[in-house]
Design a protein around this motif. Structure first.
Motif, PDB file in Angstrom:
ATOM      1  N   THR A   4      -3.865   5.425  -4.314  1.00  0.00           N
ATOM      2  CA  THR A   4      -3.665   4.603  -5.498  1.00  0.00           C
ATOM      3  C   THR A   4      -4.894   4.638  -6.388  1.00  0.00           C
ATOM      4  O   THR A   4      -4.784   4.709  -7.601  1.00  0.00           O
ATOM      5  CB  THR A   4      -3.352   3.147  -5.097  1.00  0.00           C
ATOM      6  OG1 THR A   4      -2.231   3.153  -4.226  1.00  0.00           O
ATOM      7  CG2 THR A   4      -3.036   2.305  -6.309  1.00  0.00           C
ATOM      8  N   ASN A  86       1.778   1.596 -10.916  1.00  0.00           N
ATOM      9  CA  ASN A  86       2.426   0.843  -9.836  1.00  0.00           C
ATOM     10  C   ASN A  86       3.943   0.915  -9.940  1.00  0.00           C
ATOM     11  O   ASN A  86       4.641   1.026  -8.932  1.00  0.00           O
ATOM     12  CB  ASN A  86       1.974  -0.617  -9.850  1.00  0.00           C
ATOM     13  CG  ASN A  86       0.573  -0.796  -9.339  1.00  0.00           C
ATOM     14  OD1 ASN A  86       0.035   0.057  -8.647  1.00  0.00           O
ATOM     15  ND2 ASN A  86      -0.038  -1.910  -9.695  1.00  0.00           N
ATOM     16  N   GLU A  89       5.114   4.561  -9.090  1.00  0.00           N
ATOM     17  CA  GLU A  89       4.911   4.888  -7.677  1.00  0.00           C
ATOM     18  C   GLU A  89       5.761   4.025  -6.758  1.00  0.00           C
ATOM     19  O   GLU A  89       5.628   4.080  -5.543  1.00  0.00           O
ATOM     20  CB  GLU A  89       3.443   4.709  -7.298  1.00  0.00           C
ATOM     21  CG  GLU A  89       2.531   5.732  -7.909  1.00  0.00           C
ATOM     22  CD  GLU A  89       1.078   5.441  -7.616  1.00  0.00           C
ATOM     23  OE1 GLU A  89       0.793   4.481  -6.863  1.00  0.00           O
ATOM     24  OE2 GLU A  89       0.225   6.163  -8.122  1.00  0.00           O
ATOM     25  N   HIS A  90       6.614   3.205  -7.354  1.00  0.00           N
ATOM     26  CA  HIS A  90       7.521   2.321  -6.627  1.00  0.00           C
ATOM     27  C   HIS A  90       6.757   1.307  -5.775  1.00  0.00           C
ATOM     28  O   HIS A  90       7.159   0.957  -4.667  1.00  0.00           O
ATOM     29  CB  HIS A  90       8.501   3.121  -5.766  1.00  0.00           C
ATOM     30  CG  HIS A  90       9.814   2.424  -5.558  1.00  0.00           C
ATOM     31  ND1 HIS A  90       9.947   1.330  -4.764  1.00  0.00           N
ATOM     32  CD2 HIS A  90      11.042   2.664  -6.061  1.00  0.00           C
ATOM     33  CE1 HIS A  90      11.200   0.924  -4.768  1.00  0.00           C
ATOM     34  NE2 HIS A  90      11.891   1.724  -5.559  1.00  0.00           N
ATOM     35  N   ALA A  91       5.655   0.801  -6.301  1.00  0.00           N
ATOM     36  CA  ALA A  91       4.879  -0.222  -5.621  1.00  0.00           C
ATOM     37  C   ALA A  91       5.451  -1.615  -5.879  1.00  0.00           C
ATOM     38  O   ALA A  91       5.058  -2.578  -5.236  1.00  0.00           O
ATOM     39  CB  ALA A  91       3.419  -0.179  -6.070  1.00  0.00           C
ATOM     40  N   LYS A  92       6.360  -1.720  -6.833  1.00  0.00           N
ATOM     41  CA  LYS A  92       7.026  -2.987  -7.117  1.00  0.00           C
ATOM     42  C   LYS A  92       8.473  -2.883  -6.665  1.00  0.00           C
ATOM     43  O   LYS A  92       9.036  -1.791  -6.589  1.00  0.00           O
ATOM     44  CB  LYS A  92       6.989  -3.284  -8.613  1.00  0.00           C
ATOM     45  CG  LYS A  92       5.627  -3.635  -9.121  1.00  0.00           C
ATOM     46  CD  LYS A  92       5.726  -4.105 -10.543  1.00  0.00           C
ATOM     47  CE  LYS A  92       4.401  -4.655 -10.971  1.00  0.00           C
ATOM     48  NZ  LYS A  92       4.526  -5.862 -11.741  1.00  0.00           N
TER      49      LYS A  92
END
Length: 131
Positions: A4, A86, A89-92
């Protein structure tokens, strides 16, 4: 964690307000180019159109249109790039994206229009300062 941190590139400081302005436009273009992949990742086709999502991004950028300090603009751009990273990158999760960019600050329309109780007790309760 290391991946990240590598994905977020820290741009050099803008030398002038005009350079910072160009960076904002570049960021907006980058965010608009990411909309189709965001729509696919989060399966947003049934909730929002790409043009509505683009308008939401433009609204978020316009919130800070009064900022004239290039260092502050660079900091806001960094936060925007981090947020975009984010999201892509599909962090949520899906409900985070929907809550922040589709529904927005106003809340759901059905929550705004609902009857605030049919009894006198509930109407008094809703108008009191305890709610």
């Amino acid at each position: 964690m290391a991946f990240t941190m590598r994905a977020v590139k820290v741009p050099p400081n803008s030398a002038s307000l005009e350079e910072a302005r160009h960076r904002v436009f570049d960021f907006f273009r980058q965010a608009c180019r990411a909309i189709p992949s965001i729509m696919e990742i989060y399966n947003l086709d049934d909730v929002v159109t790409p043009s509505q999502l683009r308008s939401s991004i433009a609204k978020e950028i316009r919130k800070n249109q009064g900022v004239t300090n290039p260092k502050v603009i660079d900091m806001l751009l960094f936060k925007g790039m981090e947020e975009l990273g984010n999201i892509t990158e599909h962090a949520k999760q899906r409900h985070h994206v929907i809550g922040q960019y589709v529904v927005g600050q106003k809340g759901l329309v059905q929550d705004m229009d609902k009857d605030q109780g049919s009894s006198d007790f509930l109407k008094k309760f809703y108008t009191s300062n305890y709610f």
